[in-house]
Enzyme design. Structure first.
Site, short mmCIF file in Angstrom:
data_model
loop_
_atom_site.label_atom_id
_atom_site.label_comp_id
_atom_site.label_asym_id
_atom_site.label_seq_id
_atom_site.Cartn_x
_atom_site.Cartn_y
_atom_site.Cartn_z
N VAL A 60 0.72 -1.23 0.01
CA VAL A 60 0.00 0.06 -0.09
C VAL A 60 0.85 1.20 -0.27
CG1 VAL A 60 -2.05 -1.02 1.03
CG2 VAL A 60 -0.41 -0.14 2.45
N LYS A 94 6.89 3.78 6.62
CA LYS A 94 6.37 4.07 5.42
C LYS A 94 4.89 3.47 5.42
CE LYS A 94 8.76 3.36 1.51
NZ LYS A 94 9.56 2.48 0.68
N TYR A 148 7.14 3.04 15.04
CA TYR A 148 5.62 2.74 15.00
C TYR A 148 4.86 3.69 15.68
CZ TYR A 148 1.47 -0.37 15.85
OH TYR A 148 0.30 -0.91 15.88
N THR A 178 -4.57 -6.96 22.02
CA THR A 178 -5.82 -7.95 21.51
C THR A 178 -5.29 -9.13 21.19
OG1 THR A 178 -7.15 -5.96 20.28
CG2 THR A 178 -7.57 -8.17 19.72
#
Ligand code: UDP
Length: 324
Positions: A60, A94, A148, A178
């Site tokens: 992406v 990125k 991050y 999670t």
């Protein structure tokens, strides 16, 4: 069939694959996209038989071309474990920045509503506890987690900018820890680490003295929260997570009991900038979405353990990281 068409990026990952399942079940036409760097095609193979499901292998951070209409986009492409983003820091930066920009551009072009996956990491090592959405965080931009955390903070900023300046319909979910089936066994996260160690007859590696806390949400609860947020009309960030907070040491004790392992816990160095405490304040999600978690840790851990037990011996012993 709803006649709605949704693009899910990071589709072969842990959360992306559960989202694909959910939207197929809801009768959507689902396009799953992944570059398979950290995702695994096995997580979505069972969907290939559905004619409403299509998979596109694509990064992406490069221009995204989708012929035809799109009603929704879920942007879930990103490495998401400390080990991953330590090993692929530039890709992590990125995908959160350029990747999100491309997804927002696509949303604008298609007139689609977009939900982006943000994280409790935007709060860094929080000084406000539990974390409310109006807390701005305590992040070290140049520490190992900075690649991050800052990419996700940038993601929130550019998403709000597209909302404000281009009037794109945007949603931001801040996801807390999670767990559930399809977590990668070797991604370094505490749950697969502990369960993998128990299954292989190794000691459980507790980082630091194990007094740091986390609050673990079962994946089905998270997916329900995301679904409701997407369908809501709220553009600001919303915490989704389970507020049931425990120390990592207590968590290790629970895994020892669950698996019946004879092994013990051993202490290892605490990673740099490892947050000392984390618990979502979910008042907003309760009010706005009528959402709260339903699966308690004992139930969720049992399902997750059964999943890891069903893996082949090769998968179980493949402890080396994918980029090694
Ligand atoms: N952790 C641990 N042993 C491990 C892996 C992780 O004690 O083998 C700790 C880690 O230091 C952190 C917590 O468990 O305090 C949760 O780590 P994880 O990587 O799962 O998520 P995050 O730190 O991003 O919340």
């Amino acid at each position: 069939m709803t006649n709605k068409r949704i693009l899910i990026t990071g589709a072969a990952g842990f959360l992306g694959s559960h989202l694909c399942d959910r939207f197929i079940k809801e009768g959507f036409e689902v396009i799953g996209m992944d570059n398979l760097i950290t995702g695994d095609i096995k997580n979505i193979e069972h969907l290939f038989k559905h004619k409403e499901f299509e998979f596109i292998e694509h990064d992406v951070t490069k221009f995204i071309h989708i012929p035809g209409k799109l009603d929704y986009i879920l942007n879930f492409a990103s490495p998401a474990s400390p080990i991953d983003y330590l090993k692929i820091p530039i890709q992590t930066l990125k995908v959160g920045s350029l990747g999100t920009h491309n997804c927002l551009g696509l949303a604008k072009e298609k007139n689609a509503r977009i939900l982006v996956a943000s994280t409790s990491e935007v709060y860094g090592d929080p000084t406000v506890h539990p974390q409310t959405e109006d807390y701005w965080g305590n992040v070290n931009p140049v520490g190992p987690r900075g690649v991050y955390d800052e990419a996700k903070r940038f993601q929130e900023a550019i998403t709000m900018a597209y909302h404000t300046y281009h009037k794109v319909e945007t949603r931001i979910v801040r996801i807390f820890n999670t767990y559930g089936p399809r977590m990668r066994l070797n991604d370094g996260r505490v749950l697969p680490a502990f369960i993998g160690q128990a299954l292989r007859g190794e000691d459980l590696t507790v980082f630091g003295d194990g007094s740091q806390t986390r609050s673990f949400c079962y994946v089905d609860d998270l997916i329900e929260g995301i679904f409701r947020l997407l369908m809501s009309d709220y553009a600001y960030p919303v915490n989704i997570g389970n507020p049931d907070e425990i120390t990592i040491k207590q968590f290790g004790e629970e895994i020892i009991k669950l698996t019946g392992t004879k092994q013990k816990m051993i202490l290892k160095d605490l990673p740099t900038d490892d947050p000392k405490q984390r618990q979502p304040d979910i008042t907003l999600a309760r009010k706005l979405l009528g959402w709260e978690p339903k699966v308690n840790r004992a139930e969720g851990l049992k399902i997750t353990y059964d999943y890891f037990k069903s893996l082949s011996p090769e998968e179980l012993t493949k402890t080396a990281h994918r980029f090694e």
